[in-house]
Design a protein around this motif. Structure first.
Motif, PDB file in Angstrom:
ATOM      1  N   GLN A 276       0.955  -1.211   0.063  1.00 15.55           N
ATOM      2  CA  GLN A 276      -0.124   0.113   0.062  1.00 15.55           C
ATOM      3  C   GLN A 276       0.893   1.414   0.044  1.00 15.55           C
ATOM      4  N   THR A 277       0.313   2.420  -0.899  1.00 15.08           N
ATOM      5  CA  THR A 277       1.088   3.495  -1.037  1.00 15.08           C
ATOM      6  C   THR A 277       0.117   4.615  -1.015  1.00 15.08           C
ATOM      7  N   PRO A 278       0.382   5.944  -0.900  1.00 17.91           N
ATOM      8  CA  PRO A 278      -0.594   6.892  -1.025  1.00 17.91           C
ATOM      9  C   PRO A 278      -0.685   7.338  -2.693  1.00 17.91           C
ATOM     10  N   PHE A 279       0.665   6.845  -3.440  1.00 23.69           N
ATOM     11  CA  PHE A 279       0.829   7.268  -4.651  1.00 23.69           C
ATOM     12  C   PHE A 279       0.284   6.371  -5.783  1.00 23.69           C
ATOM     13  N   ASN A 280       0.005   6.601  -6.909  1.00 21.09           N
ATOM     14  CA  ASN A 280      -0.630   5.962  -7.992  1.00 21.09           C
ATOM     15  C   ASN A 280       0.286   5.731  -9.049  1.00 21.09           C
ATOM     16  N   PHE A 281       0.606   4.560  -9.441  1.00 24.68           N
ATOM     17  CA  PHE A 281       1.289   4.513 -10.663  1.00 24.68           C
ATOM     18  C   PHE A 281       0.251   4.311 -11.848  1.00 24.68           C
ATOM     19  N   GLN A 282       0.497   5.374 -12.831  1.00 28.72           N
ATOM     20  CA  GLN A 282      -0.087   5.153 -14.017  1.00 28.72           C
ATOM     21  C   GLN A 282       0.606   4.689 -15.038  1.00 28.72           C
ATOM     22  N   VAL A 283       0.246   3.565 -15.551  1.00 32.21           N
ATOM     23  CA  VAL A 283       1.074   2.813 -16.564  1.00 32.21           C
ATOM     24  C   VAL A 283       0.723   2.890 -18.074  1.00 32.21           C
ATOM     25  N   PHE A 284       1.447   3.108 -18.641  1.00 32.23           N
ATOM     26  CA  PHE A 284       1.227   3.219 -20.295  1.00 32.23           C
ATOM     27  C   PHE A 284       2.023   2.102 -20.934  1.00 32.23           C
ATOM     28  N   ASN A 285       1.379   1.133 -21.127  1.00 32.85           N
ATOM     29  CA  ASN A 285       2.168  -0.161 -21.859  1.00 32.85           C
ATOM     30  C   ASN A 285       1.004  -0.627 -22.828  1.00 32.85           C
ATOM     31  N   GLN A 286       1.861  -2.009 -23.485  1.00 32.80           N
ATOM     32  CA  GLN A 286       0.865  -2.508 -24.480  1.00 32.80           C
ATOM     33  C   GLN A 286      -0.312  -3.107 -23.733  1.00 32.80           C
ATOM     34  N   GLU A 287      -0.284  -3.379 -22.424  1.00 37.57           N
ATOM     35  CA  GLU A 287      -1.596  -4.009 -21.829  1.00 37.57           C
ATOM     36  C   GLU A 287      -2.584  -2.877 -21.874  1.00 37.57           C
ATOM     37  N   PHE A 288      -2.118  -1.545 -21.442  1.00 33.67           N
ATOM     38  CA  PHE A 288      -3.106  -0.626 -21.813  1.00 33.67           C
ATOM     39  C   PHE A 288      -3.709  -0.420 -22.982  1.00 33.67           C
ATOM     40  N   ILE A 289      -2.903  -0.630 -23.996  1.00 39.09           N
ATOM     41  CA  ILE A 289      -3.391  -0.338 -25.369  1.00 39.09           C
ATOM     42  C   ILE A 289      -4.405  -1.216 -25.762  1.00 39.09           C
ATOM     43  N   ASP A 290      -4.214  -2.545 -25.501  1.00 36.00           N
ATOM     44  CA  ASP A 290      -4.772  -3.826 -25.609  1.00 36.00           C
ATOM     45  C   ASP A 290      -6.356  -3.828 -24.589  1.00 36.00           C
ATOM     46  N   SER A 291      -6.363  -3.083 -23.722  1.00 34.75           N
ATOM     47  CA  SER A 291      -7.327  -3.027 -22.778  1.00 34.75           C
ATOM     48  C   SER A 291      -8.460  -1.945 -23.270  1.00 34.75           C
ATOM     49  N   ASN A 292      -7.704  -0.871 -23.767  1.00 33.64           N
ATOM     50  CA  ASN A 292      -8.580   0.373 -23.937  1.00 33.64           C
ATOM     51  C   ASN A 292      -8.720   0.665 -25.341  1.00 33.64           C
ATOM     52  N   LEU A 293      -7.991  -0.088 -26.291  1.00 36.92           N
ATOM     53  CA  LEU A 293      -8.273   0.396 -27.838  1.00 36.92           C
ATOM     54  C   LEU A 293      -8.718  -0.951 -28.543  1.00 36.92           C
ATOM     55  N   TYR A 294      -8.201  -2.270 -28.520  1.00 40.82           N
ATOM     56  CA  TYR A 294      -8.296  -3.329 -28.983  1.00 40.82           C
ATOM     57  C   TYR A 294      -8.413  -4.403 -27.970  1.00 40.82           C
ATOM     58  N   ILE A 295      -9.520  -5.431 -28.171  1.00 44.90           N
ATOM     59  CA  ILE A 295      -9.677  -6.570 -27.405  1.00 44.90           C
ATOM     60  C   ILE A 295      -9.404  -7.815 -28.553  1.00 44.90           C
ATOM     61  N   PRO A 296      -8.399  -8.550 -28.476  1.00 42.39           N
ATOM     62  CA  PRO A 296      -7.765  -9.698 -29.088  1.00 42.39           C
ATOM     63  C   PRO A 296      -8.921 -10.745 -29.359  1.00 42.39           C
ATOM     64  N   ASN A 297      -9.653 -11.266 -28.367  1.00 51.40           N
ATOM     65  CA  ASN A 297     -10.436 -12.089 -28.216  1.00 51.40           C
ATOM     66  C   ASN A 297     -11.879 -11.691 -28.960  1.00 51.40           C
ATOM     67  N   ALA A 298     -12.076 -10.399 -29.278  1.00 50.49           N
ATOM     68  CA  ALA A 298     -13.236  -9.927 -30.130  1.00 50.49           C
ATOM     69  C   ALA A 298     -14.602 -10.298 -29.118  1.00 50.49           C
ATOM     70  N   LYS A 299     -14.312 -10.512 -27.787  1.00 52.00           N
ATOM     71  CA  LYS A 299     -15.864 -10.936 -27.330  1.00 52.00           C
ATOM     72  C   LYS A 299     -16.595  -9.427 -26.965  1.00 52.00           C
ATOM     73  N   ASP A 300     -15.915  -8.421 -26.992  1.00 56.06           N
ATOM     74  CA  ASP A 300     -16.564  -7.049 -26.675  1.00 56.06           C
ATOM     75  C   ASP A 300     -15.813  -6.092 -27.345  1.00 56.06           C
ATOM     76  N   ARG A 301     -16.471  -5.768 -28.483  1.00 52.26           N
ATOM     77  CA  ARG A 301     -15.787  -4.972 -29.512  1.00 52.26           C
ATOM     78  C   ARG A 301     -16.142  -3.347 -29.049  1.00 52.26           C
TER      79      ARG A 301
END
Length: 770
Positions: free
Chosen positions: A85-110
């Motif tokens: 636990q920490t009072p600071f928030n890590f805001q991470v931009f990586n490939q996981e962010f792109i996949d989750s917010n721009l494209y879903i590979p399994n196409a279950k929710d477009r």
């Protein structure tokens, strides 16, 4: 802020075991090659946000027996695996962010960007966010409990929902009802068995039409006078009308024309002459035709006997059928005596043969059918099957009556009823009743929590409505700065995303063509086929950075993991400007990259350089057996300090020059061999820079010295005006001994430190013109 990485050990390839003397600053650049552990470190930051100790421990490498360890200094406090636990928030931009917010590979929710509000604003209520996270975790726990219950119920009740299972009604006296239905099924099976049995067949003997015209001949071509005289002669001389001897005799007459029996000449025999006319072609043809027709007539007569034999077989077959029905129908045993019919059948066949034989003796003989007709009539008119057939009819009526009295219906329908009753019995088994009770309790709890999440999200959406509209402009401004061809035209939110999550509704303008992802079916290929990798990365980065367009108010630490993937040089420059904005807005920023040139440009950016610290992920590759091609290889990574990235981005000429300069200034014995080997390459490189067209790749230092020494024209740029050829030759003679492998070990052992330093100094003086 993140102050220091003290220890990351046994987490993937990380084996960083001690703290660095250099701590983190506002801007921190970390260089690492692909596979060095950059993505692992960004994941660790995300797991710290989620307080997910298990996820970090799951990153333990297979090749290590050590225990995962983590120790960071954040905001003056220690962050370890036991206290994430920490009072600071890590805001991470990586490939996981792109996949989750721009494209879903399994196409279950477009419907992409399902949780956009988490990234779009910095003033979302922390308490409501934490409450939603808690409720989601509780729903996940409920789903874990529901899953085995659903499996058990669907296994016992295939193709039925839980609601339909719960609606099944009990059947009174279920076992007795099943027994009754089983008895009906057995009866129906008996019906099918009895219906497969045959009935009796009656006796029928059909009178055939026999063609007796074959016995009537019309020989028009015969001489009437010859016929009458021959018949008269035969009548007078052969009372028995046996003319076979005459027919045979005519065949025995040879060329002498004498009688074959008495040897008298036949030339003057009137009767022989007449007979020759009689036995002409017409008679022969008539005889041949009768031969054929009489054979068919005989077959037709014999067919009567075959029909009688078939009737005898039918009586035997009926007797066997009666035996099969003996378990249900008794008192029947119809019989018929075929002895007389068989005798008549034999007699008529003999009479037929006799008539044919007589006719063949004399084709002109009129056949007497009196006896034949009597036999024929006796067969077909003298026998009566009515008594036998009456018994057959009565028996068949008894069979029909029996079958009509049997049960009627469908075994499939009765079995379906049994299955339904069995299902009702299972429905009220103790285990099923308990499962349904637990399922309802858990489902109601899940429904309440889902409803609460929706209410919380609606509250958040209401609070952020104005900010979202304002945020759209920030995203578009970033896209414009990236020189992207895409823009967000509309921005709104609803709660129709997967699992009731918040979802963006938006319209994208791309190359003047409007593409809406609100209609998933019509535009399902937007992110997969229309947007390039650069556009996707720019769009995702714009969504991410838009959150930080204002001053840092929630202790966010921004982490950019290789943000330059698929971006061109212009976008790289624009990204550096955005990084400057992050620093100015009070966000501590960490930039990972495998591109040292990009990091070097950031580090040397005038405004950022004073707030920048440089690091590198140092990687070692260890093979268990260096001489084995498929030997196991283990990667070990640790963080090291850097003052800059010049060692990665400077031209090799500059690197070699600096190496010689440092050695001349402060000569060390361990560097002498490396410096001795560097002298010749730097001389070659210097001369190639001076004369790039003359000294190409195929010309080496020895050739260069020869060309300069041999030049006699004072106007040539090769002419040794300052008499430096002797200096270059001297340096070359020294350096070439260490540039090749001949006598390698001996020369290294005898190498003198001051000698190397002296030659290195002369090389520096030559290439700098001192």
């Amino acid at each position: 802020m993140l102050e220091r990485i003290i220890k990351i050990e046994n987490i993937k390839q990380w084996q960083h075991k001690r703290a660095l003397s250099q701590g983190f600053d506002k801007l921190n650049l970390i260089y690492g090659r692909n596979g060095s552990g950059k993505s692992t470190l960004s994941k660790i930051f995300n797991f710290i946000n989620e307080n997910d100790k298990a996820a970090i421990e799951a990153l333990k490498p297979l090749e290590s027996d050590g225990v995962p360890a983590l120790s960071l200094r954040v905001g003056g406090a220690s962050v370890t695996l036991n206290s994430l636990q920490t009072p600071f928030n890590f805001q991470v931009f990586n490939q996981e962010f792109i996949d989750s917010n721009l494209y879903i590979p399994n196409a279950k929710d477009r419907s992409q960007l399902t949780n956009y509000y988490e990234f779009s604003l910095g003033k979302v209520s922390v308490l409501k966010e934490q409450e939603i996270d808690t409720l989601k975790a509780e729903i996940d726990a409920i789903n874990v409990q529901l899953s085995p219950i659903d499996t058990r119920l669907t296994t016992k009740f295939p193709s039925k929902t839980v609601a339909k299972i719960r609606g099944i009604k009990a059947t009174p006296n279920a076992d007795a009802e099943i027994a009754s239905l089983d008895a009906q099924i057995q009866d129906l099976k008996s019906v099918e068995h009895y219906k497969s049995r045959k009935k009796l067949s009656p006796l029928v003997l059909t009178k055939p039409d026999l063609d007796t015209s074959v016995f009537t001949l019309n020989i028009e071509s015969l001489s009437k006078e010859a016929q009458e005289k021959v018949e008269l002669h035969i009548a007078n001389n052969l009372k028995e009308r046996d003319v076979m001897w005459l027919e045979t005799g005519t065949q025995l007459v040879n060329e002498s024309d004498n009688c074959p029996f008495c040897a008298q000449p036949l030339a003057n025999s009137n009767i022989f002459s007449l007979y020759q006319d009689f036995i002409s072609d017409s008679y022969t043809n008539a005889s041949d035709k009768f031969e054929l027709d009489s054979d068919q007539f005989e077959l037709d007569v014999r067919a009567i006997g075959c029909k009688i034999e078939d009737l005898e077989a039918l009586v035997k077959s009926n007797s066997e059928i009666i035996k099969t029905w003996s378990d249900r129908i008794k008192g029947f045993n119809p019989q018929y005596d075929f002895k007389d019919l068989d005798s008549l059948s034999t007699s008529i066949e003999l009479e037929c043969v006799n008539l044919i034989k007589e006719k063949k003796k004399d084709l002109l003989l009129e056949t007497d059918f009196t006896k034949f007709n009597q036999l024929f009539d006796s067969i077909f008119d003298g026998f009566d099957f009515s008594a036998y057939n009456s018994e057959v009819q009565e028996f068949n009526e008894q069979v029909t009556k029996f079958l009509n009295e049997l049960a009627t219906g469908s075994t499939q329908a009765l079995q379906a009823k049994i299955n339904n009753i069995e299902e009702t019995k299972k429905r009220f088994e103790t285990e099923v009743v308990d499962d349904l009770v637990n399922h309802k309790s858990l489902s109601d709890d899940k429904k309440d929590k889902t409803k609460k999440i929706k209410e919380l999200k609606e509250e958040i959406d209401k609070d952020q409505e104005d900010s979202i509209k304002e945020h759209k402009d920030s995203i578009n401004l970033l896209l414009k700065n990236f020189h992207s061809m895409i823009r967000i035209k509309e921005l709104d939110k609803d709660n129709k995303g997967k699992g009731g999550s918040t979802r963006l509704k938006y319209v994208i303008n791309f190359i003047d063509k409007e593409l809406s992802v609100e209609n998933v079916d019509d535009n399902k290929h937007i992110f997969e086929h229309v947007l390039s990798l650069g556009d996707r990365s720019a769009l995702a980065l714009a969504f991410f950075l838009s959150k930080f367009a204002k001053a840092n108010s929630d202790n966010s630490i921004v982490v950019l993991d290789d943000p330059m993937s698929s971006l061109d040089n212009y976008r790289k420059d624009a990204t550096i400007v955005e990084i400057e904005k992050l620093i100015n807005n009070g966000y501590q920023t960490i930039v990972f990259s495998h591109d040292p040139f990009f990091l070097s440009e950031i580090q040397k950016y005038s405004i950022l350089s004073q707030h920048t610290k440089c690091f590198e992920i140092d990687v070692s590759y260890k093979k268990s057996d260096p001489l084995k091609a498929d030997s196991s290889q283990y990667i070990s990574s640790q963080m090291i300090e850097r003052s800059d990235y010049d060692s990665h981005v400077l031209h090799s000429y500059h690197k070699e020059y600096n190496k010689l300069y440092d050695f001349v200034a402060d000569a060390k014995d361990e560097s002498k061999v490396e410096v001795a080997r560097s002298i010749r390459p730097i001389l070659e490189a210097h001369l190639r820079f001076l004369y790039p067209r003359e000294f190409n790749e195929g010309v080496w230092l020895g050739n260069m010295i020869t060309m300069i020494r041999d030049e006699t024209d004072p106007s040539s740029h090769f002419f040794d005006t300052h008499n430096q050829i002797s200096q270059i030759t001297k340096i070359n003679e020294f350096s070439k001994a260490f540039h090749h492998a001949d006598g390698f070990d001996t020369k290294i052992q005898s190498l003198d430190l001051q000698t190397v330093q002296s030659y290195a100094q002369e090389t520096l003086q030559f290439v700098t013109g001192i």
